[in-house]
Scaffold this active site. Structure first.
Site, short mmCIF file in Angstrom:
data_model
loop_
_atom_site.label_atom_id
_atom_site.label_comp_id
_atom_site.label_asym_id
_atom_site.label_seq_id
_atom_site.Cartn_x
_atom_site.Cartn_y
_atom_site.Cartn_z
CG ASP A 16 -2.03 1.08 1.12
OD1 ASP A 16 -2.40 1.56 -0.01
OD2 ASP A 16 -2.59 1.28 2.14
CD GLU A 89 -8.69 5.94 -5.22
OE1 GLU A 89 -9.62 6.61 -4.55
OE2 GLU A 89 -7.87 5.38 -4.50
CE LYS A 125 -7.60 2.05 -4.27
NZ LYS A 125 -6.54 2.24 -3.48
CB THR A 149 -11.10 2.29 -2.74
OG1 THR A 149 -10.39 2.66 -1.47
CG2 THR A 149 -11.30 3.57 -3.49
CG PHE A 171 -10.72 1.95 3.83
CD1 PHE A 171 -10.56 0.91 2.59
CD2 PHE A 171 -10.13 3.06 3.71
CE1 PHE A 171 -9.93 1.44 1.38
CE2 PHE A 171 -9.61 3.67 2.67
CZ PHE A 171 -9.54 2.69 1.30
#
Length: 315
Positions: A16, A89, A125, A149, A171
């Site tokens: 990440d 993203e 994303k 996400t 998350f």
């Protein structure tokens, strides 16, 4: 065997980070990025040249396209350091616009193709709003794999499964943050650790539901605050972990036990759920934590996109 290597027996480990120079020492399979991580990376001396080169080469283009080209530049670099996929993203400011999200995703994929990157190595994303999930469904039908996400609730996960998205990123740490802040002085860290962590429990519920009903969408736990959260989800399809937490896992040789098992999920007593748009919006509205964290996450990523634009304009 250190804990990071032991974890890899049960789970695909994903980095990440936008800081791709850190990847070699941890040997992750995939990597994920977001606007905040890219913003952080381009402000480091090691990566400032990527911003400068991208701006100089494409200065005449619209600002949003320069950003996409910068994201693709980072993604292409990252793919030289991981054998699997990278997640890139779509601008968070498009989170409530299905058409614009689809168009932006298709442009990002076209830019990757121009760099010679195979489509199966890219995950687009998109925020797990209703509009984002519908955009992802359309992208999947067009052969573009997606990573949904900012996912905080069971209803988001169910809708993503219905849309047959490739992967979701629940998350963990941000769920934990909300409950800890909400509890205030009454929060008992020890009592809420491991399998009792509310973020861990959320991912376990989603994982069990998907495996029980044979939903092919991959579950990737994300946003970890400590290695206890990671180890409590050993066996999840994927876990995306910051370099700092990968380093902690690498430095420990304590045993790692599988915590999530598809066979156990198959035998669990779970009932199917389905959401149309109105039901989804109501379920999300009823979940104060998920509603707040989704809105906050979109605002944060949107603000970081604006900061990135300002860096580009001043470059």
């Amino acid at each position: 065997m250190n804990q990071l290597d032991a974890l890899k027996q049960f789970t695909t480990v994903v980095a990440d980070t936008g800081d791709f120079r850190q990847l070699a020492q941890y040997k992750p399979q995939d990597a994920t990025t977001n606007p905040s991580l890219i913003l952080k990376a381009v402000q480091k001396a090691d990566y400032a040249h990527l911003l400068q080169e991208t701006v100089e080469r494409h200065r005449k283009l619209a600002l949003d396209e320069i950003i996409d080209r910068l994201l693709v530049r980072f993604g292409s670099e990252i793919l030289q350091h991981v054998p699997g996929r990278v997640s890139t993203e779509v601008d968070a400011r498009l989170s409530f616009d299905t058409e614009a999200s689809v168009a932006r995703a298709e442009r990002i994929m076209a830019l990757y193709r121009a760099e010679g990157v195979a489509p199966e190595r890219i995950l687009i994303k998109v925020a797990a709003t209703w509009e984002g999930i519908q955009a992802a469904a359309r992208l999947q039908q067009r052969g573009i794999n997606t990573n949904l996400t900012l996912l905080f609730s069971f209803c988001q996960a169910v809708a993503c499964g219905q849309a047959k998205v490739q992967l979701i990123s629940p998350f963990v740490g941000r769920i934990y943050d909300w409950y800890k802040k909400s509890a205030g002085s009454a929060w008992d860290e020890a009592a809420q650790a491991g399998t009792n962590d509310p973020g861990v429990q959320s991912v376990r519920q989603i994982y069990q539901y998907y495996k029980h009903f044979g939903i092919s969408t991959e579950v990737m736990g994300a946003s970890f605050r400590n290695i206890g959260q990671i180890l409590a989800l050993a066996g999840c399809d994927l876990l995306t972990i910051s370099p700092e937490l990968m380093a902690q896992l690498q430095q420990s040789d304590a045993p790692v036990q599988r915590a999530l098992d598809p066979a156990q999920a198959k035998s669990a007593d779970i009932h199917p759920v389905q959401y149309d748009e109105a039901q989804f919006r109501w379920a999300l509205n009823e979940d104060a934590m998920a509603s707040e964290k989704l809105g906050e996450g979109i605002r944060t990523f949107g603000a970081d996109a604006i900061k990135l634009e300002r860096l580009i304009q001043s470059a």
